[in-house]
Scaffold this active site. Sequence first.
Site, PDB file in Angstrom:
ATOM      1  N   SER A  60      41.416   9.901  28.524  1.00  0.00           N
ATOM      2  CA  SER A  60      41.257  11.113  28.836  1.00  0.00           C
ATOM      3  C   SER A  60      42.095  11.915  27.745  1.00  0.00           C
ATOM      4  CB  SER A  60      41.898  11.877  30.121  1.00  0.00           C
ATOM      5  OG  SER A  60      43.161  11.445  30.131  1.00  0.00           O
ATOM      6  N   LYS A 121      48.524  14.905  30.453  1.00  0.00           N
ATOM      7  CA  LYS A 121      47.649  15.907  29.794  1.00  0.00           C
ATOM      8  C   LYS A 121      48.578  16.858  29.001  1.00  0.00           C
ATOM      9  CE  LYS A 121      44.292  14.672  32.685  1.00  0.00           C
ATOM     10  NZ  LYS A 121      43.236  13.838  32.224  1.00  0.00           N
TER      11      LYS A 121
END
Length: 295
Positions: A60, A121
Site C-alpha cells: 500500500s 500510511k
Amino acid sequence: MTAADLSDETPAPETPAPETKAPAPWVNWWQEVKSLSLLILAVLAFHSFVAKPFYIPSESMMPVLLTGDRLVVSKFPYGWSYVSPSFHPLPFLKGRLFGRLPERGDIVIVSPQNRREDYIKRVIGLPGDIIEVRGGQVVLNGVAVKQKALKPLRLAVDANAPCSPMQFPGARVSGVDGKDYCELPVRQEILPNGKTYLTIDMGPSALDWYGPVRVPANHVFLMGDNRDNSADSRAPLEENGLGGPVPWEAIGGRAEFITFSLDGDTTWNPLSWVRSLRSGRAGNSLRSASVTDPK
C-alpha cells in the site's frame, strides 16, 4: 630381629582418603525468572515509549516502501496514547500525553478502530482541512495538490514484489539484463508545506473519488502512496479501511528509516538470508523531502 633388619623393611603405603565431590552449585530460579522478567519489561518499555521495529506486510505504500522492508518507528514525536504500548492491550482512551499533531507528509503507523493491528500510511490532511479526491487528484481546501508525471519507475520482481497482474495489469516487463521488472507509472506529489514524495496510480478505481469531507478536530486524514491499492481513510471500515479521518490517539509513531529489506526468498538455511537482502535499501530515510517552492 636386629636393628638392621628393621631398617630394611619398607613402610606399608598409606590408604588414600576417599575423594569428596563438591556440591553442585545451587541455582536461584527465582532470581533468574526475575532477571528475565525485568529484561522483557525493559524491551517492552523501549518498544512502547522510544522506538520499535516494523515490518511492511503489504504494497500500500509503494514505491517508497516495499513488502519485506524492515524499518524503525519512533514512538515519541507525537507523544503517547493508548496505542503506544506494544500489542495494544488498552481500549480507546481519549487524549495524548505530551501530544503533538503529525505534519503533512509524515509516514505514520495507525491502529484502525475495529482491530488491534498497525497500518502504515502518509498524513495528507490535518484538523480543519476539507479533503476531496477527484479522479485520483487530491484536493485540499479547494486547491488541487500539485502533481507532476515522471518517467515510469522499474522495480525488480521478486517473491515479495511479484507484480501481480490483478494489482498492476500490464506492468511486468523484461529488462535487457534478462530479469523481470514491474514498470509503474509514478507521479511526484507536492503538499502545501512543500513535502514531496512519489505515488503510483494505475488508472481509474473506486478510490479515485472521495469527499469532500472536513477533518474534525484532533483527527488526521491518511492515504497510501499506492493510491489504487491502499485501505486508508478513503476506504470504509467494512472493507478493512480506516473509515475516514482517524483520531490522533490512533497514531502510534513516525516511520524513520529502513534497516534492511528481504526479497522473500529466505529459507531455513542462514546463507539464504544474505542472498535475500535487497541492495540499496538499508538506511533509506522515510522523512519526506521538501521543495523550496511548492507552487
